[in-house]
Design an enzyme around this catalytic site. Structure first.
Site, PDB file in Angstrom:
ATOM      1  N   HIS A  78       0.862  -1.182   0.000  1.00  0.00           N
ATOM      2  CA  HIS A  78       0.000   0.000   0.000  1.00  0.00           C
ATOM      3  C   HIS A  78       0.899   1.233   0.000  1.00  0.00           C
ATOM      4  O   HIS A  78       2.000   1.212   0.555  1.00  0.00           O
ATOM      5  CB  HIS A  78      -0.883   0.034   1.244  1.00  0.00           C
ATOM      6  CG  HIS A  78      -1.978  -0.973   1.233  1.00  0.00           C
ATOM      7  ND1 HIS A  78      -3.116  -0.825   1.993  1.00  0.00           N
ATOM      8  CD2 HIS A  78      -2.123  -2.149   0.584  1.00  0.00           C
ATOM      9  CE1 HIS A  78      -3.924  -1.869   1.805  1.00  0.00           C
ATOM     10  NE2 HIS A  78      -3.328  -2.683   0.954  1.00  0.00           N
ATOM     11  N   CYS A  91      -6.252   2.034   5.694  1.00  0.00           N
ATOM     12  CA  CYS A  91      -6.880   0.791   6.161  1.00  0.00           C
ATOM     13  C   CYS A  91      -6.293   0.411   7.522  1.00  0.00           C
ATOM     14  O   CYS A  91      -5.390   1.077   8.045  1.00  0.00           O
ATOM     15  CB  CYS A  91      -6.645  -0.322   5.145  1.00  0.00           C
ATOM     16  SG  CYS A  91      -4.929  -0.900   5.086  1.00  0.00           S
ATOM     17  N   GLU A 136       0.887   3.902   1.704  1.00  0.00           N
ATOM     18  CA  GLU A 136       1.284   4.365   3.030  1.00  0.00           C
ATOM     19  C   GLU A 136       2.436   3.551   3.596  1.00  0.00           C
ATOM     20  O   GLU A 136       3.407   4.096   4.125  1.00  0.00           O
ATOM     21  CB  GLU A 136       0.103   4.302   4.007  1.00  0.00           C
ATOM     22  CG  GLU A 136      -1.106   5.100   3.594  1.00  0.00           C
ATOM     23  CD  GLU A 136      -2.148   4.253   2.870  1.00  0.00           C
ATOM     24  OE1 GLU A 136      -1.802   3.544   1.907  1.00  0.00           O
ATOM     25  OE2 GLU A 136      -3.321   4.327   3.261  1.00  0.00           O
ATOM     26  N   CYS A 195      -2.412  -0.210   7.411  1.00  0.00           N
ATOM     27  CA  CYS A 195      -1.640   1.029   7.286  1.00  0.00           C
ATOM     28  C   CYS A 195      -1.729   1.866   8.561  1.00  0.00           C
ATOM     29  O   CYS A 195      -0.731   2.428   9.016  1.00  0.00           O
ATOM     30  CB  CYS A 195      -2.106   1.812   6.077  1.00  0.00           C
ATOM     31  SG  CYS A 195      -1.751   0.960   4.516  1.00  0.00           S
TER      32      CYS A 195
END
Length: 155
Positions: A59, A89, A61, A92
């Site tokens: 991801h 999410c 992040e 993260c």
């Protein structure tokens, strides 16, 4: 700096994160971009790479936090701000808490899986040992439109 004085700077940083999000489209990843700011400079800029790498943790992040930690040679990110185009999410948000991130700024909320206040509030949970200051809604319309266009094309 007041909230009103800070807004142009946040908009500028979010536009940079949105450029990263658009780069994810080149390899059919969900267009989410993230940058990390430290002492007024961008020290990390990444976008989703799950489709590109086959890595479920890729991801924007997480990748940006990894790069920032490497840049600082420390996992302690208290002096950093993460700017991201979509509410993080659970994974993260957990990485932000574990990295002791100082501040999170995100564009648009994720009512299905957001973990910074929408569905969950991992970044501000009293059950955890760190809380992350949060600001939301920066360039929300632009980020939301980018995501809606991406998912509409997939249907």
């Amino acid at each position: 700096m007041t909230e009103h004085e800070e807004q142009p700077e946040l908009d500028r940083w979010m536009l940079r994160a949105l450029d990263e999000a658009r780069a994810a489209l080149e390899h059919d990843d969900v267009p989410v971009g993230a940058i990390v700011i430290h002492d007024g400079d961008v020290i990390a800029a990444r976008h989703n790479e799950r489709e590109l790498t086959g890595d479920p943790t890729a991801h924007a992040e997480v990748l940006a936090l990894r790069d920032a930690a490497q840049h600082l040679n420390s996992w302690h990110l208290e002096e950093c701000t993460l700017i991201v185009t979509l509410e993080p999410c659970v994974m993260c948000a957990g990485a932000m808490v574990n990295g002791r991130l100082g501040r999170l700024v995100f564009a648009t909320s994720d009512p299905k899986a957001g973990a910074a206040g929408s569905r969950f509030d991992i970044v501000n949970s009293p059950l955890l040992n760190h809380r992350v200051e949060c600001t939301s809604g920066v360039q929300a319309e632009v980020a939301s439109a980018l995501l809606k266009t991406f998912f509409a094309a997939r249907r």
